[in-house]
Design an enzyme around this catalytic site. Sequence first.
Site, PDB file in Angstrom:
ATOM      1  N   LEU A 170       0.871  -1.161   0.000  1.00 39.91           N
ATOM      2  CA  LEU A 170       0.000   0.000   0.000  1.00 39.91           C
ATOM      3  C   LEU A 170       0.916   1.221   0.000  1.00 39.91           C
ATOM      4  O   LEU A 170       1.950   1.225   0.678  1.00 39.91           O
ATOM      5  CB  LEU A 170      -0.897   0.025   1.240  1.00 39.91           C
ATOM      6  CG  LEU A 170      -1.954  -1.079   1.340  1.00 39.91           C
ATOM      7  CD1 LEU A 170      -2.627  -1.036   2.710  1.00 39.91           C
ATOM      8  CD2 LEU A 170      -2.982  -0.934   0.243  1.00 39.91           C
ATOM      9  N   ASP A 171       0.552   2.241  -0.734  1.00 45.77           N
ATOM     10  CA  ASP A 171       1.367   3.455  -0.791  1.00 45.77           C
ATOM     11  C   ASP A 171       1.557   4.054   0.593  1.00 45.77           C
ATOM     12  O   ASP A 171       0.742   3.857   1.496  1.00 45.77           O
ATOM     13  CB  ASP A 171       0.723   4.500  -1.707  1.00 45.77           C
ATOM     14  CG  ASP A 171       0.780   4.111  -3.170  1.00 45.77           C
ATOM     15  OD1 ASP A 171       1.627   3.279  -3.526  1.00 45.77           O
ATOM     16  OD2 ASP A 171      -0.027   4.644  -3.946  1.00 45.77           O
ATOM     17  N   TYR A 172       2.608   4.839   0.735  1.00 49.41           N
ATOM     18  CA  TYR A 172       2.974   5.482   1.997  1.00 49.41           C
ATOM     19  C   TYR A 172       1.803   6.266   2.587  1.00 49.41           C
ATOM     20  O   TYR A 172       1.519   6.170   3.772  1.00 49.41           O
ATOM     21  CB  TYR A 172       4.180   6.391   1.750  1.00 49.41           C
ATOM     22  CG  TYR A 172       4.702   7.103   2.969  1.00 49.41           C
ATOM     23  CD1 TYR A 172       5.360   6.412   3.979  1.00 49.41           C
ATOM     24  CD2 TYR A 172       4.557   8.479   3.101  1.00 49.41           C
ATOM     25  CE1 TYR A 172       5.854   7.061   5.097  1.00 49.41           C
ATOM     26  CE2 TYR A 172       5.043   9.145   4.213  1.00 49.41           C
ATOM     27  CZ  TYR A 172       5.688   8.428   5.209  1.00 49.41           C
ATOM     28  OH  TYR A 172       6.171   9.075   6.307  1.00 49.41           O
TER      29      TYR A 172
END
Length: 153
Positions: A101-103
């Site tokens: 999952l993106d930051y």
Amino acid sequence: MERLQKVIANAGVASRRKAEQMIQDGKVKVNGKLVTELGVKVSDSDRVEVEGIELTKEEKRYFLLYKPRGVVSAVTDDKGRSVVTDYFDDIPERLYPVGRLDYETSGLLLMTNDGEFANLLMHPKYNVEKRYVARVKGIPEKRKNCNNLHVGS
């Protein structure tokens, strides 16, 4: 019979690639004999040592983590940011995230030490359907000469 590097990885010592390097570097013994070539297969009855320490089979562990924003979906981060494994300091097994999952994205993430299971979920050849829900501000609009959606002002 399983490949030696897979056994090492499944024991939580290192990734398969790092395990391969350890074998080539002469850091692995099977039944007391040094192994430096890849491709060696071992059975459950074989005694495997890495850097003088005998391997024990790790119990498979599975956790669901609701990853908050501002946390990296990785085991380590070269920028010193918080990573998902920071939430598992009390777990002795080497865990890693299944997927990413993106930051700045929050959401449910599976954490495990079961490499075979993780591969079954992530590798495209197994066709495991994944569903994502995104919430955005504004109304996405299609721009001319561009196939990507952008948030309108």
